[in-house]
Scaffold this active site. Sequence first.
Site, PDB file in Angstrom:
ATOM      1  N   GLU A  46       3.534  -3.822   2.460  1.00 21.15           N
ATOM      2  CA  GLU A  46       3.454  -4.016   3.766  1.00 21.15           C
ATOM      3  C   GLU A  46       5.452  -4.769   4.279  1.00 21.15           C
ATOM      4  O   GLU A  46       6.044  -4.956   3.193  1.00 21.15           O
ATOM      5  CB  GLU A  46       3.488  -5.847   3.899  1.00 21.15           C
ATOM      6  CG  GLU A  46       3.681  -7.192   5.131  1.00 21.15           C
ATOM      7  CD  GLU A  46       2.877  -8.658   4.574  1.00 21.15           C
ATOM      8  OE1 GLU A  46       3.275  -9.112   3.722  1.00 21.15           O
ATOM      9  OE2 GLU A  46       2.155  -9.074   5.570  1.00 21.15           O
ATOM     10  N   ASN A 106       3.062  -7.734  13.285  1.00 16.95           N
ATOM     11  CA  ASN A 106       2.735  -7.270  12.219  1.00 16.95           C
ATOM     12  C   ASN A 106       2.139  -5.718  11.756  1.00 16.95           C
ATOM     13  O   ASN A 106       1.013  -5.438  11.472  1.00 16.95           O
ATOM     14  CB  ASN A 106       2.197  -8.434  10.951  1.00 16.95           C
ATOM     15  CG  ASN A 106       3.051  -8.069   9.278  1.00 16.95           C
ATOM     16  OD1 ASN A 106       3.387  -6.701   9.427  1.00 16.95           O
ATOM     17  ND2 ASN A 106       3.548  -8.923   8.482  1.00 16.95           N
ATOM     18  N   LYS A 123      -1.991  -6.534  11.764  1.00 19.05           N
ATOM     19  CA  LYS A 123      -2.514  -7.376  10.990  1.00 19.05           C
ATOM     20  C   LYS A 123      -3.004  -9.003  11.473  1.00 19.05           C
ATOM     21  O   LYS A 123      -2.397  -9.215  12.268  1.00 19.05           O
ATOM     22  CB  LYS A 123      -1.710  -8.254  10.037  1.00 19.05           C
ATOM     23  CG  LYS A 123      -1.719  -9.219   8.885  1.00 19.05           C
ATOM     24  CD  LYS A 123      -0.741  -9.428   7.953  1.00 19.05           C
ATOM     25  CE  LYS A 123      -0.804 -10.138   7.194  1.00 19.05           C
ATOM     26  NZ  LYS A 123       0.491 -10.448   6.361  1.00 19.05           N
ATOM     27  N   GLU A 142       4.920 -16.414  10.247  1.00 13.36           N
ATOM     28  CA  GLU A 142       3.878 -14.991  10.724  1.00 13.36           C
ATOM     29  C   GLU A 142       3.502 -15.246  11.397  1.00 13.36           C
ATOM     30  O   GLU A 142       3.465 -14.664  12.562  1.00 13.36           O
ATOM     31  CB  GLU A 142       3.043 -14.885   9.751  1.00 13.36           C
ATOM     32  CG  GLU A 142       3.238 -13.946   8.312  1.00 13.36           C
ATOM     33  CD  GLU A 142       2.713 -13.058   8.001  1.00 13.36           C
ATOM     34  OE1 GLU A 142       1.922 -11.805   8.330  1.00 13.36           O
ATOM     35  OE2 GLU A 142       2.560 -13.223   6.345  1.00 13.36           O
ATOM     36  N   CYS A 168      -1.751  -7.492   3.519  1.00  7.58           N
ATOM     37  CA  CYS A 168      -1.584  -8.135   2.716  1.00  7.58           C
ATOM     38  C   CYS A 168      -2.392  -9.222   2.392  1.00  7.58           C
ATOM     39  O   CYS A 168      -3.240  -9.676   2.533  1.00  7.58           O
ATOM     40  CB  CYS A 168      -0.407  -8.925   3.311  1.00  7.58           C
ATOM     41  SG  CYS A 168       0.131 -10.423   1.626  1.00  7.58           S
ATOM     42  N   ASN A 193       3.530  -8.953  -0.036  1.00 13.11           N
ATOM     43  CA  ASN A 193       4.114  -9.195   0.298  1.00 13.11           C
ATOM     44  C   ASN A 193       3.696 -10.695  -0.360  1.00 13.11           C
ATOM     45  O   ASN A 193       3.789 -12.276   0.652  1.00 13.11           O
ATOM     46  CB  ASN A 193       5.700  -9.638   1.078  1.00 13.11           C
ATOM     47  CG  ASN A 193       6.433  -8.684   1.191  1.00 13.11           C
ATOM     48  OD1 ASN A 193       7.799  -8.951   1.595  1.00 13.11           O
ATOM     49  ND2 ASN A 193       5.782  -8.109   2.666  1.00 13.11           N
TER      50      ASN A 193
HETATM   51  N1  CDV Z   1       1.964 -11.756   3.779  1.00 15.99           N
HETATM   52  C1  CDV Z   1       1.347 -12.987   3.811  1.00 15.99           C
HETATM   53  O1  CDV Z   1      -0.194 -12.441   4.072  1.00 15.99           O
HETATM   54  N2  CDV Z   1       1.514 -13.535   2.169  1.00 15.99           N
HETATM   55  C2  CDV Z   1      -0.069 -14.094   1.812  1.00 15.99           C
HETATM   56  C3  CDV Z   1       0.399 -15.611   1.685  1.00 15.99           C
HETATM   57  C4  CDV Z   1       1.191 -16.278   1.998  1.00 15.99           C
HETATM   58  C5  CDV Z   1      -0.483 -15.946   0.760  1.00 15.99           C
HETATM   59  C6  CDV Z   1      -0.672 -13.599   1.135  1.00 15.99           C
HETATM   60  O2  CDV Z   1      -1.758 -13.069   1.345  1.00 15.99           O
HETATM   61  O3  CDV Z   1      -0.557 -12.785  -0.133  1.00 15.99           O
END
Ligand code: CDV
Length: 309
Positions: A46, A106, A123, A142, A168, A193
């Site tokens: 990501e 995103n 996203k 975000e 993510c 991330n």
């Molecule tokens: N970049 C993300 O979506 N990170 C989230 C954190 C904030 C929990 C994740 O689900 O890894």
Amino acid sequence: MRMIRTAAAQLGPIQWADTRQAVVRRMMDLMDEAKAADADLIVYPELALTTFFPRWYYENRADADEWFEREMPGPVTRALFERAAQHGMAMSFGFAELTPEGRHFNTSILVDRSGAIVGKYHKVHLPGHDEYDPARTFQHLEKRYFETGDLGFPVWRMLDGIIGMCICNDRRWPETYRVMGLQGVEMVVLGFNTPSVNSQKSEEGLAQRMFHHKLSLQAGAYQNSTWVIAVAKAGVEDGHHLMGGTCIVNPDGEIVAELEGETDGVIIHPCDLDATRFGKETIFDFQRHRRVEHYGRITAQTGVTPPPD
Ligand code: CDV
């Protein structure tokens, strides 16, 4: 057998001051390594081109636009597309997208062996908050910088298979996989991330976060009988630790390849798409076993409605 030799290409940290050119060079090095191992597809994290900027608060949201790409490929990323096409390798990576209409997403893309973008995903499950939160040990903005994805969870036919994307935090939501599962997905590719600590619960450290990460991937893979390719940006980025955990999960929910460490690196696994058939035709034969008459709440409400006292 329908085999995709899949490279999960983890990136180590990208610091605030690192240029897009330098990151693209690192991505091309990983791509060359994947090519040497005969990969058909390479998957990056990501927001692969920049630091994870949503950890920083900009009072004026427009000041964050420096982290967004206005075209893809653009002047800097074109070299990556050209290298992929030279290698005849498909790829997927994430980036912050600023559309010509001024919308912020995103985003991740799916690029075929010729270097053409065949799929785009925005996203859906944006974590965090949209105003500065002094109670957190660090920010996760975000919801400030991105709009909620508007494209749903499509899948695409590529490399003789059916491939979908998520990003993510999406991986923690069963709905993500199921919507793609209902379109016959055979491989879900995703980048992440993930901070190694919880900014709202200091006792939740790396071990528990890694457990939840793998639990989510493995459940999603098993319950939809699909491959899941999950790729981290890892290491200490701008003073903040992102966990690793890049791995490849088979349609039985087993982790079959895992990358150690928090630096740039590649793991490759031959993913047989026909291995998805057994689960899809037996215990998770959706046509025979799903009971949609009992699932209405899933799309009718977001929050919890407990029974009356
Ligand atoms: N970049 C993300 O979506 N990170 C989230 C954190 C904030 C929990 C994740 O689900 O890894």
